[in-house]
Enzyme design. Structure first.
Site, PDB file in Angstrom:
ATOM      1  N   HIS A 223       0.817  -1.205   0.000  1.00 42.58           N
ATOM      2  CA  HIS A 223       0.000   0.000   0.000  1.00 42.58           C
ATOM      3  C   HIS A 223       0.858   1.265   0.000  1.00 42.58           C
ATOM      4  O   HIS A 223       0.554   2.234  -0.701  1.00 42.58           O
ATOM      5  CB  HIS A 223      -0.916   0.004   1.233  1.00 42.58           C
TER       6      HIS A 223
ATOM      7  N   ASN B 188      -3.670   5.949  -7.068  1.00 43.71           N
ATOM      8  CA  ASN B 188      -3.585   4.932  -6.034  1.00 43.71           C
ATOM      9  C   ASN B 188      -3.635   3.561  -6.695  1.00 43.71           C
ATOM     10  O   ASN B 188      -4.288   3.377  -7.717  1.00 43.71           O
ATOM     11  CB  ASN B 188      -4.766   5.118  -5.070  1.00 43.71           C
TER      12      ASN B 188
ATOM     13  N   HIS C 250     -10.512   2.538  -0.377  1.00 41.61           N
ATOM     14  CA  HIS C 250     -10.669   2.032   0.988  1.00 41.61           C
ATOM     15  C   HIS C 250     -11.532   0.777   0.911  1.00 41.61           C
ATOM     16  O   HIS C 250     -12.574   0.661   1.561  1.00 41.61           O
ATOM     17  CB  HIS C 250     -11.292   3.094   1.900  1.00 41.61           C
TER      18      HIS C 250
ATOM     19  N   GLU D 161      -3.444   4.148  12.702  1.00 42.05           N
ATOM     20  CA  GLU D 161      -3.996   4.937  11.600  1.00 42.05           C
ATOM     21  C   GLU D 161      -5.199   5.750  12.072  1.00 42.05           C
ATOM     22  O   GLU D 161      -6.143   5.985  11.319  1.00 42.05           O
ATOM     23  CB  GLU D 161      -4.355   4.025  10.430  1.00 42.05           C
ATOM     24  N   SER D 162      -5.160   6.172  13.345  1.00 41.58           N
ATOM     25  CA  SER D 162      -6.209   7.059  13.842  1.00 41.58           C
ATOM     26  C   SER D 162      -6.378   8.231  12.886  1.00 41.58           C
ATOM     27  O   SER D 162      -5.409   8.763  12.351  1.00 41.58           O
ATOM     28  CB  SER D 162      -5.843   7.573  15.240  1.00 41.58           C
TER      29      SER D 162
ATOM     30  N   ASP E  92      -0.339  14.764   5.841  1.00 39.59           N
ATOM     31  CA  ASP E  92      -1.455  14.180   6.577  1.00 39.59           C
ATOM     32  C   ASP E  92      -1.046  12.813   7.108  1.00 39.59           C
ATOM     33  O   ASP E  92      -0.127  12.171   6.580  1.00 39.59           O
ATOM     34  CB  ASP E  92      -2.685  14.052   5.680  1.00 39.59           C
TER      35      ASP E  92
ATOM     36  N   LYS F 230      -7.480  14.039  -6.391  1.00 39.58           N
ATOM     37  CA  LYS F 230      -6.921  12.698  -6.281  1.00 39.58           C
ATOM     38  C   LYS F 230      -8.020  11.725  -5.893  1.00 39.58           C
ATOM     39  O   LYS F 230      -8.983  12.099  -5.222  1.00 39.58           O
ATOM     40  CB  LYS F 230      -5.801  12.677  -5.232  1.00 39.58           C
TER      41      LYS F 230
END
Length: 758
Positions: free
Chosen positions: A57, A550, A106, A324-325, A280, A102
């Site tokens: 990923h 992605n 998920h 990954e909060s 981010d 972008k």
């Protein structure tokens, strides 16, 4: 081994006991490479960093060798301000304005926990846009599920839609378009691809970089918790300490209200020029943000993990690094501006903490409870992960699949059969109205949405004074790509390109989300390589660069992969959104014309899929020259006010285009079909559009089409309260084939999804 600090103390803190590298997704060669880089055994915290940063990923280790084509074949343009390699691409749209956009996936989280998986997918892509310095202005989504009537789809679909809508609505961002499709190949592996677009001035662009030794590293946003630990790359953190910790949830939990505050806080910070670098926190969390910022800056950073705000005080340092909060950002700030930075965060009720300092050591050093637990060269984690050129081979069944053409399927021929087929397609899950989905999204919040679904593309006003705006479309077709990956990717691009042009916008740039099965399967990797090559070649031909995107691998159930599904987003520019054109038939008596050439093409078509459940043959012929010519006609026709409606032809062919335009405008049409009625109605040949011509502009449109080399055929007029179709009977006579009242079309088109979703 990379030269670095004294490693005696750090190695002593890591006794020789088995390390769970395999459980973290690393193979033995990768683990040994980490040991070679460090010249010693990694600590558990270092192993955590490398495992997530070298995951498929984060590192693109199986796709990188192919993705380079997007850069190597990129058309030359001065409009691309930021290309691939950053959080999102940035495009110059004129008048000093720039747009960043972008799309990301998920998928797996949305199967495990549909609501939170989809919601945090939206949250993550919005933060990518914030991190470029832009204000997010709209979102879109591309959703794919198993059969509409399958019990599992009925579990996943409502949760995903509620997650997408709930998060986006709470942020106050309009959802302006996308797609929702169903196919058995997506059972137990839905695709949830989310797109965000933001706007800024040229001088507002931010980068993910940590320059300037002595600058402070600030973590701000939500506290770090146990949710989503390893969600992007590994499924559990319990392998670090089986005795003291239970398996953590692998799906993040989102808080859109915190993210809304984060957006406004970031924009104020940017406005006062308080940030020299920003990233981010999404996949891989603190691991990713620190390594990428350090690697892209002066190469060094010192972080005190004890200062990271936690929701759960029992978290181990490895878990802090991998969490990954959601709703978190990391900024690099000059020492003299830290107080003002923290003051603004406090006013927005955003927790903010200085957790580290930029150095020039070219080492990422982290301490926890007074001990050094990480001491690595950050570039090795961020940029020097393994790269695999995996074996490629066409799927073993491809030849048989392509040979199984739709020609053996019985075609409708009589008027009654054609009528029934029009209604079947209009009410089929893929082509039926998606109002049940889109009614849960706020499409017009912020007041700048000019067009939204079910229009050809979403359109957003950027500048009130000039009318400058953008159009966006998001499209894919896994059946086409299964039959021919090279052509399938180009067909997805063609449709998105055509949709944008149909509104009157000039296509300018591309983003993509490439959804495929396991890269360890040579058949899947062959599909991926061919699709990337096809997309790169088509973008080069059309002169529109890929700005980023992605890759999502491992989309499969057991050993069975999904259909290869590249989802392509195209951005177009409107010089004046007041001249945009929608798809609605509203002008009584307007001439209806078909632009483009119709061929007998049914491989991978909705007709074969809906009526027979058939997939075989070859997809429609790609014709990029014709697509470019059609786009030029549509853009110029909109600019000159020659058309009152435009709708592209794609899934379901002319039949579905007529249904949607009639129902959207509430006006019927009287159509005379040229040639074979079945082919004319249901073929999915590309580079075609239906237009309603402004009364008196027929000759000017014909001249425009002739100049561009685009075939134009008048096929009818708008009017009445039914779709009336005349054509050739099997006996060769010309007569009315069927008539369908609009209320009957609407009933068929709108009843399907609520039936399955409730």
């Amino acid at each position: 081994m990379y030269p670095g600090t004294d490693t005696v103390a750090i190695a002593a803190a890591s006794p020789e006991r088995p390390q769970p590298f395999a459980e973290l997704g690393m193979n033995e060669d990768e683990y040994q490479r980490v040991r070679n880089i460090l010249g010693r055994r990694p600590t558990s915290a270092e192993l955590a960093i490398y495992s997530v940063m070298w995951s498929e990923h984060c590192s693109y280790k199986s796709s990188k060798v192919h993705l380079r084509q997007f850069g190597d074949k990129a058309p030359k343009t001065d409009k691309l301000l930021v290309g691939m390699g950053e959080n999102a691409g940035v495009v110059d749209i004129g008048h000093g304005w720039a747009v960043t956009f972008k799309v990301e996936s998920h998928n797996h989280p949305s199967y495990v926990e549909p609501h939170q998986g989809a919601a945090t997918g939206v949250g993550g892509i919005v933060r990518d846009i914030i991190s470029m310095g832009a204000r997010p202005v709209a979102v879109m989504d591309s959703l794919r599920f198993g059969p509409a009537d399958a019990p599992d789809t009925q579990r996943v679909l409502p949760g995903v839609v509620a997650g997408v809508g709930g998060y986006g609505n709470s942020l106050g961002l309009p959802n302006i378009g996308g797609e929702t499709a169903f196919d058995a190949c997506y059972a137990q592996n839905p695709l949830v691809n989310a797109l965000c677009v933001g706007v800024m001035k040229h001088g507002d662009i931010k980068r993910a970089v940590a320059p300037g030794p002595g600058n402070r590293v600030i973590l701000f946003g939500a506290p770090t918790g146990p949710d989503g630990i390893g969600g992007a790359s590994v499924l559990a953190s319990a392998t670090f300490d089986e005795e003291s910790h239970q398996k953590r949830p692998s799906v993040q939990v989102g808080d859109p209200f915190m993210e809304k505050l984060l957006i406004e806080c970031c924009l104020e910070l940017f406005g006062e020029d308080l940030v020299v670098g920003i990233q981010d926190l999404g996949a891989a969390g603190v691991s990713c943000a620190t390594t990428e910022l350090a690697a892209a800056g002066t190469g060094g950073m010192h972080v005190d993990l004890d200062t990271v705000p936690l929701r759960d005080a029992t978290l181990l340092p490895e878990e802090i690094l991998m969490s990954e909060s959601q709703e978190r950002m990391m900024a690099v700030v000059e020492p003299g501006k830290v107080d003002r930075f923290l003051e603004i965060c406090a006013r927005w009720e955003i927790p903010a903490t200085v957790i580290g300092t930029v150095t020039d050591t070219r080492r990422l050093v982290m301490t926890w409870r007074g001990e050094t637990i990480v001491d690595i060269p950050p570039v090795t984690a961020a940029d020097e992960g393994p790269v695999y050129n995996r074996p490629l081979a066409p799927p073993h069944d491809l030849g048989a699949l392509q040979s199984d053409t739709p020609g053996r399927l019985t075609r409708p021929s009589t008027g009654d059969e054609l009528r029934r087929t029009v209604l079947w397609l209009a009410g089929s899950p893929n082509l039926a109205s998606k109002t049940w989905v889109t009614s849960q999204y706020d499409r017009y919040v912020l007041g700048n949405t000019v067009m939204a679904m079910p229009e050809n593309a979403g359109v957003v006003r950027v500048d009130d004074e000039s009318g400058l705006g953008i159009a966006l479309s998001l499209d894919g077709n896994g059946r086409y790509t299964r039959l021919d990956p090279y052509a399938g990717a180009q067909l997805a691009l063609s449709e998105s390109y055509r949709n944008v042009a149909a509104t009157g916008a000039r296509p300018m740039a591309v983003t993509n989300c490439l959804n495929f099965g396991s890269p360890e399967d040579p058949g899947v990797m062959w599909q991926f390589a061919r699709a990337v090559e096809g997309l790169a070649d088509a973008c080069q031909y059309l002169g529109i660069p890929v700005t980023g995107g992605n890759v999502s691998f491992y989309n499969q159930t057991g050993e069975t992969p999904i259909n290869p599904t590249p989802v392509i987003g195209v951005l177009g520019v409107h010089d004046d959104v007041r001249r945009r054109v929608n798809m609605s038939l509203t002008t009584d008596g307007a001439t209806i014309a078909l632009l483009g050439e119709t061929r007998e093409e049914f491989g991978g078509s909705e007709w074969a899929h809906v009526v027979y459940g058939h997939l075989g043959g070859l997809p429609p012929l790609v014709d990029l020259k014709a697509e470019a010519a059609l786009a030029s006609v549509l853009v110029n026709a909109a600019r000159d006010g020659l058309v009152t409606a435009v709708h592209d032809l794609s899934d379901g062919g002319l039949s579905q285009t007529l249904v949607e335009s009639c129902l959207r405008g509430g006006l019927g049409a009287r159509i005379t079909l040229p040639g074979d009625p079945f082919v004319t109605l249901f073929s999915e040949s590309v580079a075609r559009a239906m237009v309603a011509v402004m009364p008196g502009a027929e000759a000017r449109l014909a001249a425009l089409c002739e100049s561009a080399g685009v075939p134009v055929t008048q096929i009818g007029v708008a009017g009445g309260d039914a779709l009336n179709v005349t054509g050739r009977t099997p006996e060769g006579d010309q007569q009315e084939l069927f008539s369908i009242p609009l209320h009957e079309l609407r009933e068929s088109h709108e009843r399907t999804l609520p039936t399955y979703a409730d």
